[in-house]
Design an enzyme around this catalytic site. Structure first.
Site, PDB file in Angstrom:
ATOM      1  N   GLU A 207       0.868  -1.184   0.000  1.00 40.66           N
ATOM      2  CA  GLU A 207       0.000   0.000   0.000  1.00 40.66           C
ATOM      3  C   GLU A 207       0.897   1.223   0.000  1.00 40.66           C
ATOM      4  O   GLU A 207       1.855   1.293   0.775  1.00 40.66           O
ATOM      5  CB  GLU A 207      -0.879   0.029   1.250  1.00 40.66           C
ATOM      6  CG  GLU A 207      -1.954  -1.033   1.274  1.00 40.66           C
ATOM      7  CD  GLU A 207      -2.790  -0.954   2.541  1.00 40.66           C
ATOM      8  OE1 GLU A 207      -2.710   0.065   3.263  1.00 40.66           O
ATOM      9  OE2 GLU A 207      -3.505  -1.920   2.828  1.00 40.66           O
TER      10      GLU A 207
ATOM     11  N   ASP B 237      -5.763   8.217  10.922  1.00 39.96           N
ATOM     12  CA  ASP B 237      -4.393   7.842  11.234  1.00 39.96           C
ATOM     13  C   ASP B 237      -3.919   8.285  12.606  1.00 39.96           C
ATOM     14  O   ASP B 237      -4.188   9.392  13.047  1.00 39.96           O
ATOM     15  CB  ASP B 237      -3.447   8.388  10.160  1.00 39.96           C
ATOM     16  CG  ASP B 237      -3.560   7.585   8.872  1.00 39.96           C
ATOM     17  OD1 ASP B 237      -3.456   6.345   8.963  1.00 39.96           O
ATOM     18  OD2 ASP B 237      -3.793   8.183   7.819  1.00 39.96           O
TER      19      ASP B 237
END
Lengths: 236, 366
Positions: free
Chosen positions: A30, A41
């Protein structure tokens, strides 16, 4: 064989790091396209995004990074980013240009399955998702379904999320697509335990920390995950 | 699905979608329930001090009929309490015992800490470390009210980062926690929910100005950061032939200088670069120092129903001092921006939303 996906942030050294990750045994990479306000995040990915942006990794530079990485590795490459980048660059245009640069699919962290269904991408489900939403995401997902193991943001945890087994059994009941578990998986033991339940695991923050030490450290770290996955869970 | 023309929507991680669905269902049920409105009305009158007065500012704006809608006189000193009370009642209906919020100037943090104290709810407020520095009195107030204030030490260290951190906390604790957002921003249904809870400002102002002047004003003016006091007062006049004027800080003009982008869960007009990366805003006023704005404002701008202009730090400071000397009222720096533009507006009968009082800003203005 259980699949191992490794997350790296786009940057100058990323093609070399991706090669090291694949050497270490990664089956998929990724590639984070950084966004200034990444809601999904935790601190490690957020800091990596800040550094990448300071280094000038805007959308076009990320696409170039993707293309350079494609030249070095043969495994699937999946850009992971946020809706804001698509809004600015154009939804169809970014999807098209990413494919041209070598992407095999996309992940958009803040785009639930019922938004923009025409954008082919790997869908995410979470422990809070209803069965109905899991079915919808599985129907629309591109290849495999990303199981967010915990209610929270990305980043290492002391133990594998206790919410994962329940989420896996609900997802298995809803779909036959492969299930990859991500968020909160950092150690070889956690990876092996998650892989026992799923078809693959995604490692992000811990891979970024290893990548900060360089390609050799990243290869070694990914290899430790690989052997844990291949050996299965160590009991006791 | 976008909620205000091209704007709004839900751009958040999947983890939050079921909670937003639950919030929306809970909100629809509450909104349709007379008991909810009765409880809120009781709190707004007996606890918060509504209705707030409408004050004619003759010396501030000679030659005009300029009225101030006195949200500065509301308990805790700003309009933020209208929203915080409503959402606290809603959170209790949803069975949430923990509240998380963001704050910029600290007014929303104080309002949230206040309602949490009043209802016995756990309260965590995220605040940028730069804002904690420049709005110290509000940090002290939150502590006294029993809230935990968590400093946000990265990025801009202001409201933008505090909002992101509050949303991340909500993602991690969504099953026990209600996110008490402070402005008409964020994913659907928050912009609508906050507008409805702040629309009491506009309903009262409309009645009051009709009672004293016998006609509707020519213009209604309010400052716009996220835009909650503006959307609240505009709500009372949006169906009338009344000019609606929003005033942004010149260095944080999301509507005047932004572009369509996604921030904090919604598509709106945002200060962003060509790649969609969000830019830093700059304002002397912490409450306006935000690069986004509520999606309904972006829609009102595009449709032409409302107009949005800017005021500089210096203009806001001048209006602050002028209101203090001419009317004996210390406004917050945020509505001082609205005052600066309202005074020169080509309109005879004007209502300005004085959204908060200026005690928190003494360190900035002296």
């Amino acid at each position: 064989m259980k699949q191992l996906a490794v997350y790296l942030m786009c940057g100058r050294g990323t093609p070399e790091l991706a090669e090291a990750a694949v050497d270490g045994g990664a089956d998929l990479v990724e590639l984070g396209f950084p966004f200034s306000d990444p809601l999904a995040d935790g601190p490690v990915v957020r800091a990596a995004a800040e550094r990448a942006l300071a280094e000038g990794m805007r959308t076009e530079a990320c696409l170039e990074c993707l293309a350079s990485t494609r030249e070095r590795v043969a495994v699937p490459l999946v850009p992971m980013t946020y809706a804001a980048l698509f809004e600015a660059y154009g939804w169809e245009r970014l999807a098209r240009d990413a494919r041209t640069a070598g992407a095999d699919s996309l992940i958009v962290a803040d785009l639930p399955a019922d938004e923009r269904p025409e954008l082919e991408r790997v869908q995410l489900v979470a422990p809070t998702s209803t069965d109905e939403r899991i079915r919808l995401a599985a129907e629309r997902t591109d290849g495999w379904l990303y199981l967010v193991t915990l209610t929270g943001t990305t980043g290492a945890r002391d133990a594998l999320s206790p919410a994962l087994p329940g989420l896996v059994s609900r997802a298995r009941a809803a779909t036959s697509v492969p299930l990859y578990a991500g968020f909160g998986i950092s150690t070889p033991d956690q990876a092996a335990a998650a892989a026992e339940l799923c078809d693959g695991v995604v490692v992000g923050s811990a891979a970024l920390l290893a990548a900060e030490e360089g390609a050799t450290a990243l290869r070694r770290y990914v290899a430790s995950l690989r052997s844990a996955l291949d050996a299965g869970v160590t009991v006791g | 699905m976008l909620t205000y023309g091209e704007y709004g929507g839900r751009f958040v991680p999947e983890t939050l979608i079921p909670a937003l669905d639950e919030l929306e269902a809970g909100w629809r049920a509450a909104f349709a329930d007379d008991a909810f409105h009765a409880e809120l009305h009781d709190l707004l009158t007996r606890y918060a001090g509504r209705p707030t007065p409408l004050t004619l500012a003759e010396r501030f704006a000679p030659g005009k009929r300029l009225y101030l809608k006195r949200e500065d006189l509301l308990h805790t000193g700003a309009h933020k309490l209208n929203n915080a009370l409503g959402q606290a009642v809603l959170a209790r209906r949803l069975g949430k015992r923990r509240i998380v919020a963001e704050t910029g100037a600290g007014q929303h943090g104080v309002a949230t800490a206040t309602v949490c104290a009043r209802f016995g709810l756990e309260c965590v407020v995220y605040m940028g470390s730069e804002d904690m520095e420049r709005q110290r009195p509000n940090v002290q107030r939150m502590h006294l009210l029993g809230a935990e204030v968590r400093a946000v030490e990265f990025g801009t260290r202001t409201l933008k980062e505090a909002t992101s951190e509050a949303i991340r906390d909500w993602i991690a604790n969504v099953e026990t926690t209600h996110y008490l957002i402070g402005s008409c921003v964020g994913p659907h249904p928050y912009p609508e929910l906050v507008r409805e809870l702040q629309s009491v400002i506009g309903r009262e102002a409309r009645e009051q100005v009709l009672a004293v002047e016998g006609r509707l004003p020519d213009a209604v003016v309010a400052c716009v950061g996220g835009g909650s006091n503006a959307i609240g007062i505009f709500a009372g006049f949006v169906d009338d032939d009344v000019r609606l004027v929003g005033v942004e800080a010149a260095g944080a003009a999301s509507l005047g200088g932004g572009r369509p982008a996604v921030l904090h869960g919604a598509r709106s007009s945002v200060l962003a670069d060509a790649d969609g990366q969000v830019l830093d805003a700059h304002s002397i006023s912490a409450g306006l120092d935000y690069p986004g704005v509520g999606p309904e404002h972006a829609h009102l701008r595009d449709s032409g129903r409302a107009e949005y202009v800017g005021a500089s730090d210096e203009e806001a400071l001048a209006a602050f001092h002028r209101l203090a000397r001419t009317e004996g009222i210390l406004p917050a720096l945020e509505p001082a921006h609205a005052l600066a533009r309202a005074a020169e507006l080509d309109a005879e009968l004007v209502v300005v939303c004085l959204s908060g009082r200026g005690d928190k800003d003494l360190a900035q203005v002296t």
